[in-house]
Design a protein around this motif. Structure first.
Motif, PDB file in Angstrom:
ATOM      1  N   VAL A   1       0.860  -1.195   0.000  1.00 19.20           N
ATOM      2  CA  VAL A   1       0.000   0.000   0.000  1.00 19.20           C
ATOM      3  C   VAL A   1       0.892   1.241   0.000  1.00 19.20           C
ATOM      4  N   LEU A   2       0.556   2.196  -0.861  1.00 18.60           N
ATOM      5  CA  LEU A   2       1.348   3.435  -0.941  1.00 18.60           C
ATOM      6  C   LEU A   2       0.403   4.624  -1.064  1.00 18.60           C
ATOM      7  N   LEU A   3       0.514   5.539  -0.103  1.00 13.04           N
ATOM      8  CA  LEU A   3      -0.286   6.767  -0.114  1.00 13.04           C
ATOM      9  C   LEU A   3       0.615   7.911  -0.550  1.00 13.04           C
ATOM     10  N   GLU A   4       0.320   8.507  -1.706  1.00 16.73           N
ATOM     11  CA  GLU A   4       1.141   9.605  -2.194  1.00 16.73           C
ATOM     12  C   GLU A   4       0.318  10.491  -3.124  1.00 16.73           C
ATOM     13  N   ASP A   5       0.844  11.695  -3.403  1.00 17.18           N
ATOM     14  CA  ASP A   5       0.130  12.619  -4.272  1.00 17.18           C
ATOM     15  C   ASP A   5       0.599  12.457  -5.714  1.00 17.18           C
ATOM     16  N   ALA A   6      -0.203  13.011  -6.637  1.00 14.35           N
ATOM     17  CA  ALA A   6       0.144  12.934  -8.051  1.00 14.35           C
ATOM     18  C   ALA A   6      -0.158  14.278  -8.719  1.00 14.35           C
ATOM     19  N   PRO A   7       0.864  14.991  -9.212  1.00 12.93           N
ATOM     20  CA  PRO A   7       2.257  14.580  -9.223  1.00 12.93           C
ATOM     21  C   PRO A   7       2.851  14.553  -7.818  1.00 12.93           C
ATOM     22  N   ASN A   8       3.881  13.738  -7.702  1.00 12.12           N
ATOM     23  CA  ASN A   8       4.486  13.525  -6.396  1.00 12.12           C
ATOM     24  C   ASN A   8       5.458  14.673  -6.102  1.00 12.12           C
TER      25      ASN A   8
ATOM     26  N   VAL B   1       5.193  12.061   1.242  1.00 11.79           N
ATOM     27  CA  VAL B   1       4.880  13.464   1.554  1.00 11.79           C
ATOM     28  C   VAL B   1       3.873  13.960   0.526  1.00 11.79           C
ATOM     29  N   ILE B   2       2.778  14.527   1.010  1.00 15.52           N
ATOM     30  CA  ILE B   2       1.746  15.052   0.132  1.00 15.52           C
ATOM     31  C   ILE B   2       1.809  16.573   0.178  1.00 15.52           C
ATOM     32  N   VAL B   3       1.982  17.190  -0.988  1.00 13.32           N
ATOM     33  CA  VAL B   3       2.023  18.647  -1.091  1.00 13.32           C
ATOM     34  C   VAL B   3       0.709  19.117  -1.701  1.00 13.32           C
ATOM     35  N   LEU B   4      -0.045  19.890  -0.952  1.00 11.69           N
ATOM     36  CA  LEU B   4      -1.348  20.357  -1.425  1.00 11.69           C
ATOM     37  C   LEU B   4      -1.199  21.572  -2.332  1.00 11.69           C
TER      38      LEU B   4
ATOM     39  N   GLY C   1      -5.757  26.836  -2.684  1.00 11.46           N
ATOM     40  CA  GLY C   1      -7.036  27.230  -3.253  1.00 11.46           C
ATOM     41  C   GLY C   1      -7.679  26.223  -4.171  1.00 11.46           C
ATOM     42  N   SER C   2      -7.106  25.011  -4.298  1.00 14.71           N
ATOM     43  CA  SER C   2      -7.726  24.007  -5.177  1.00 14.71           C
ATOM     44  C   SER C   2      -7.487  22.614  -4.603  1.00 14.71           C
ATOM     45  N   ASN C   3      -7.768  21.598  -5.422  1.00 10.61           N
ATOM     46  CA  ASN C   3      -7.635  20.214  -4.959  1.00 10.61           C
ATOM     47  C   ASN C   3      -6.300  19.628  -5.395  1.00 10.61           C
ATOM     48  N   LYS C   4      -5.907  18.578  -4.719  1.00 10.01           N
ATOM     49  CA  LYS C   4      -4.726  17.821  -5.130  1.00 10.01           C
ATOM     50  C   LYS C   4      -5.114  16.346  -5.213  1.00 10.01           C
ATOM     51  N   THR C   5      -4.798  15.723  -6.340  1.00  9.30           N
ATOM     52  CA  THR C   5      -5.105  14.305  -6.486  1.00  9.30           C
ATOM     53  C   THR C   5      -4.149  13.477  -5.627  1.00  9.30           C
ATOM     54  N   VAL C   6      -4.721  12.592  -4.840  1.00 14.49           N
ATOM     55  CA  VAL C   6      -3.934  11.721  -3.965  1.00 14.49           C
ATOM     56  C   VAL C   6      -4.282  10.275  -4.296  1.00 14.49           C
ATOM     57  N   TRP C   7      -3.241   9.470  -4.460  1.00 11.94           N
ATOM     58  CA  TRP C   7      -3.423   8.053  -4.787  1.00 11.94           C
ATOM     59  C   TRP C   7      -3.196   7.222  -3.531  1.00 11.94           C
ATOM     60  N   CYS C   8      -4.010   6.179  -3.408  1.00 10.34           N
ATOM     61  CA  CYS C   8      -3.666   5.126  -2.449  1.00 10.34           C
ATOM     62  C   CYS C   8      -3.698   3.836  -3.260  1.00 10.34           C
ATOM     63  N   ASN C   9      -2.526   3.327  -3.591  1.00 10.56           N
ATOM     64  CA  ASN C   9      -2.403   2.164  -4.461  1.00 10.56           C
ATOM     65  C   ASN C   9      -1.963   0.937  -3.668  1.00 10.56           C
TER      66      ASN C   9
ATOM     67  N   LEU D   1      -4.537  -2.382  -7.485  1.00 10.53           N
ATOM     68  CA  LEU D   1      -5.746  -1.643  -7.092  1.00 10.53           C
ATOM     69  C   LEU D   1      -5.364  -0.179  -6.863  1.00 10.53           C
ATOM     70  N   ASN D   2      -6.072   0.733  -7.522  1.00 13.25           N
ATOM     71  CA  ASN D   2      -5.760   2.168  -7.409  1.00 13.25           C
ATOM     72  C   ASN D   2      -6.980   2.919  -6.885  1.00 13.25           C
ATOM     73  N   CYS D   3      -6.815   3.647  -5.802  1.00 16.38           N
ATOM     74  CA  CYS D   3      -7.896   4.471  -5.242  1.00 16.38           C
ATOM     75  C   CYS D   3      -7.458   5.928  -5.276  1.00 16.38           C
ATOM     76  N   THR D   4      -8.348   6.798  -5.734  1.00 15.08           N
ATOM     77  CA  THR D   4      -7.978   8.211  -5.845  1.00 15.08           C
ATOM     78  C   THR D   4      -8.875   9.073  -4.956  1.00 15.08           C
ATOM     79  N   PHE D   5      -8.268  10.132  -4.449  1.00  6.91           N
ATOM     80  CA  PHE D   5      -8.974  11.117  -3.628  1.00  6.91           C
ATOM     81  C   PHE D   5      -8.615  12.499  -4.156  1.00  6.91           C
ATOM     82  N   GLU D   6      -9.574  13.404  -4.077  1.00 14.15           N
ATOM     83  CA  GLU D   6      -9.284  14.804  -4.386  1.00 14.15           C
ATOM     84  C   GLU D   6      -9.161  15.532  -3.046  1.00 14.15           C
ATOM     85  N   MET D   7      -7.947  15.734  -2.618  1.00 10.76           N
ATOM     86  CA  MET D   7      -7.718  16.313  -1.294  1.00 10.76           C
ATOM     87  C   MET D   7      -7.832  17.832  -1.380  1.00 10.76           C
ATOM     88  N   ARG D   8      -8.596  18.425  -0.474  1.00  8.29           N
ATOM     89  CA  ARG D   8      -8.796  19.877  -0.463  1.00  8.29           C
ATOM     90  C   ARG D   8      -7.587  20.574   0.148  1.00  8.29           C
TER      91      ARG D   8
END
Lengths: 346, 69
Positions: free
Chosen positions: A57-64, A70-73, A76-84, A152-159
């Motif tokens: 399992v790997l939780l990271e942002d895209a682009p990384n 480390v997730i960099v937001l 004023g907008s969303n950041k796509t975050v993957w949990c694969n 398995l890829n799960c995506t989130f739009e982190m605020r």
């Protein structure tokens, strides 16, 4: 025994050592997959019902942007975050339930994290859950790694107002992925990442004092203001937005107000511009003078909180910064610049 | 037809060793194929991403006044 036997023995030993040097387990798994892919019936091995295992399992942002874990937001907008993850089921490909999977990410200060397993608990600050129809977020089964493993890829739009990782309280973010198989056995896996602190600011694009007379203190329309620096009167308020995830202060500096149409003395000294970081409706003399560009002053105590909106787009977190101007012996139209820098306000 | 065993003077023990060599080579080559497959998946994910700014930490604002006689 022939003259080739020693050579063959040496070759066998070298190949075995090479295999041991590599990841022996993954090699064997890969070969198993190839057997199946080519439909070779080499042997029949009876394997009992096995629960799926969620691995890697790997939780990271895209682009990384921040590197591993480390997730960099984005301000004023969303950041796509993957949990694969890779889901392994020893019962083989037919046993995968690729129609179902869910995942959640939550911060470790979220005391009710066990409830972060349903759409209604979605909270921009601390809890995201997929599948979520409202936010078009989901888990997607990817390619098959081999006969017994699936990506398995799960995506989130982190605020942008998601809680940052707090070094002192060891707050960080955890992703949990849950799967099931055709035998109704469950499996889950987790991974931890940090969310970085985000400073992001926006301000009104202009600060216009309007029409004023020589000797005035205040602004056009600042009710109660006159030509006395000690008169308490209304301010010219300038709106500041916090588009980050930490409490924010400002560092301010500016230039003299001048220009080709600025007659008389030809300029208004930058220190004639006054502001107040902590209170409103003061007299000009009780406010702080702006400093020139090379000597930026921190506007501490401004304390503009981050947006805490739990669901939907974060509501703007704004605050007014009050200003007054003293007009010396000038005439015409005078203009300058003010620089607003966001700084950590905690 | 050439009899390899006679030409190279190979016995059954040698054939057994050759078989092991072939199996080991197959294992190594097949593992390489799978690792290449993983790389392709990673590349596909990278192509899906887009870059946006992380945020603005400073702004310059114009200030002005019109001095009336």
């Amino acid at each position: 025994m022939s003259k080739y036997t020693p050579l063959l023995v040496v070759i066998v030993v070298i190949l075995v050592l090479f295999l041991l040097y590599q990841n022996f387990e993954s090699v064997i798994t890969s070969v198993t997959g190839l057997w199946s892919a080519w439909n070779w019936s080499w042997s029949n091995v009876s394997v009992g019902a096995a629960a799926p295992v969620v691995e890697d399992v790997l939780l990271e942002d895209a682009p990384n942007d921040g590197g591993s874990n480390v997730i960099v937001l984005y301000g004023g907008s969303n950041k796509t975050v993957w949990c694969n993850a890779t889901v392994v089921d020893d019962n083989g490909g037919a046993n995968f339930n690729t129609s179902w999977a869910n995942a959640s990410i939550f911060d470790t200060d979220y005391t009710n994290y066990q409830s972060c397993n349903q759409e209604s608990e979605w909270d921009n600050n601390m809890c995201y859950f997929v599948p979520n129809e409202t936010y078009n977020a989901n888990c997607t089964w990817g390619a098959r790694k081999n006969d017994t493993a699936h990506y398995l890829n799960c995506t989130f739009e982190m605020r942008y107002n998601a809680n940052y990782t707090n070094e002192t309280s060891n707050l960080n973010w955890i992703c949990t992925i849950n799967v099931t198989d055709a035998d109704n056995y469950n499996g889950s896996g987790t991974n931890t990442s940090n969310v970085s602190q985000l400073l992001a600011v926006a301000v009104d694009s202009v600060l216009e004092f309007g029409n004023m007379n020589v000797g005035d203190y205040g602004c056009q329309g600042c009710t109660g203001c006159d030509q006395n620096p000690d008169t308490v009167c209304e301010d010219l308020n300038h709106t500041v937005w916090n588009y980050g995830n930490i409490q924010m202060d400002l560092a301010l500096n500016g230039t003299d107000m001048s220009g080709s149409n600025c007659g008389g003395a030809g300029y208004i000294d930058v220190q004639e511009l006054h502001y107040n970081c902590t209170s409103y409706t003061n007299s000009w003399s009780k406010m702080s003078p702006l400093t020139e560009t090379s000597t930026s002053v921190n506007c501490t105590g401004f304390d503009l909180y981050k947006s805490t909106t739990p669901q939907g787009p974060p509501a703007d977190s704004t605050k007014k910064l009050p200003w007054k101007l003293h007009v010396p012996s000038v005439s015409g139209y005078c203009e300058g610049n003010i620089t607003f820098n966001a700084i950590d306000g905690r | 037809m050439v009899d390899i065993s006679k030409k190279f003077k190979l016995d059954n023990y040698d054939f057994f060793l050759i078989l092991i060599v072939i199996i080991l080579l197959f294992v190594i080559v097949s593992s390489t194929f799978v690792s290449e497959e993983s790389n392709v998946i990673t590349e596909n994910i990278v192509k899906e991403i887009t870059e946006t700014p992380t945020g603005i930490t400073g702004m310059i604002v114009k200030t002005s006044v019109r001095v009336v006689p």
